[in-house]
Design a protein around this motif. Structure first.
Motif, PDB file in Angstrom:
ATOM      1  N   ASP A   1      -4.745   7.651   0.612  1.00 37.91           N
ATOM      2  CA  ASP A   1      -4.201   6.390  -0.417  1.00 37.91           C
ATOM      3  C   ASP A   1      -3.844   7.059  -1.732  1.00 37.91           C
ATOM      4  O   ASP A   1      -4.585   7.869  -2.346  1.00 37.91           O
TER       5      ASP A   1
ATOM      6  N   LYS B   1      -9.442  -7.165   3.774  1.00 39.24           N
ATOM      7  CA  LYS B   1      -8.777  -8.293   2.943  1.00 39.24           C
ATOM      8  C   LYS B   1      -8.906  -9.672   3.512  1.00 39.24           C
ATOM      9  O   LYS B   1      -8.283 -10.573   2.997  1.00 39.24           O
TER      10      LYS B   1
ATOM     11  N   HIS C   1      -7.391  -1.758   5.621  1.00 37.78           N
ATOM     12  CA  HIS C   1      -7.379  -2.242   4.654  1.00 37.78           C
ATOM     13  C   HIS C   1      -6.853  -3.675   4.659  1.00 37.78           C
ATOM     14  O   HIS C   1      -7.531  -4.449   4.137  1.00 37.78           O
TER      15      HIS C   1
ATOM     16  N   TYR D   1      -2.121   4.285  -3.789  1.00 36.34           N
ATOM     17  CA  TYR D   1      -2.461   3.009  -4.426  1.00 36.34           C
ATOM     18  C   TYR D   1      -2.242   1.807  -3.338  1.00 36.34           C
ATOM     19  O   TYR D   1      -1.758   1.944  -2.379  1.00 36.34           O
ATOM     20  N   CYS D   2      -3.278   0.944  -3.526  1.00 33.02           N
ATOM     21  CA  CYS D   2      -3.401  -0.329  -2.493  1.00 33.02           C
ATOM     22  C   CYS D   2      -3.863  -1.424  -3.507  1.00 33.02           C
ATOM     23  O   CYS D   2      -4.893  -1.604  -3.860  1.00 33.02           O
ATOM     24  N   LYS D   3      -2.897  -2.386  -3.411  1.00 36.47           N
ATOM     25  CA  LYS D   3      -3.308  -3.844  -4.158  1.00 36.47           C
ATOM     26  C   LYS D   3      -2.798  -4.910  -3.366  1.00 36.47           C
ATOM     27  O   LYS D   3      -1.815  -5.642  -3.598  1.00 36.47           O
ATOM     28  N   LEU D   4      -3.632  -5.082  -2.112  1.00 37.27           N
ATOM     29  CA  LEU D   4      -3.205  -6.266  -1.239  1.00 37.27           C
ATOM     30  C   LEU D   4      -3.844  -7.415  -1.958  1.00 37.27           C
ATOM     31  O   LEU D   4      -4.793  -7.321  -2.453  1.00 37.27           O
ATOM     32  N   PRO D   5      -3.220  -8.442  -1.689  1.00 37.67           N
ATOM     33  CA  PRO D   5      -3.792  -9.881  -1.813  1.00 37.67           C
ATOM     34  C   PRO D   5      -4.766 -10.181  -1.004  1.00 37.67           C
ATOM     35  O   PRO D   5      -5.170  -9.394  -0.167  1.00 37.67           O
ATOM     36  N   ASP D   6      -5.604 -11.261  -1.306  1.00 38.37           N
ATOM     37  CA  ASP D   6      -6.261 -11.824  -0.376  1.00 38.37           C
ATOM     38  C   ASP D   6      -5.680 -12.490   0.856  1.00 38.37           C
ATOM     39  O   ASP D   6      -4.706 -13.082   0.719  1.00 38.37           O
TER      40      ASP D   6
ATOM     41  N   MET E   1       0.870  -1.182   0.004  1.00 36.10           N
ATOM     42  CA  MET E   1       0.062  -0.018   0.011  1.00 36.10           C
ATOM     43  C   MET E   1       0.917   1.094  -0.090  1.00 36.10           C
ATOM     44  O   MET E   1       1.823   1.389   0.812  1.00 36.10           O
TER      45      MET E   1
END
Length: 108
Positions: free
Chosen positions: A14, A50, A46, A16-21, A1
């Motif tokens: 924020d 998730k 966040h 950018y935020c692209k956390l996985p499961d 993140m």
């Protein structure tokens, strides 16, 4: 993140935020300097969204305001800090703190 600080308002937002499961995963959120608690609280939000279970927050130094915010927003989260400083200055930096340690650590 990725977070960016809006310096005039001392509010993180924020970028950018692209956390996985993170379902059923244990997560540690690391914030080197827990000043206002805004970034750490958002990161915890966040991570929990998730699916993270029992997240923990670890920081090198914390101000009382940062600890209070993290605890108010996420009372079930353990907060671990190496040191609790006396407070924030007028720029919302930890005082006396370690200078711009967080920026130097992440090259921002």
């Amino acid at each position: 993140m990725l977070k960016r600080l809006d310096h005039p308002l001392a509010v993180a937002r924020d970028c950018y935020c692209k956390l996985p499961d993170l379902t059923e995963r244990r997560v540690v959120v690391i914030d080197p300097m827990l000043a206002t608690g805004g970034s750490a609280s958002t990161a915890l939000t966040h991570a929990k969204a998730k699916g993270a279970v029992a997240p923990k927050l670890i920081c090198i130094m914390a101000a009382p305001a940062g600890y209070d915010r993290a605890h108010a927003d996420h009372p079930e989260v353990e907060v671990h800090a190496a040191a609790l400083d006396r407070g924030l200055n007028s720029r919302k930096y930890i005082a006396p703190g370690l200078g711009d340690f967080g920026d130097r650590l992440f090259g921002t």
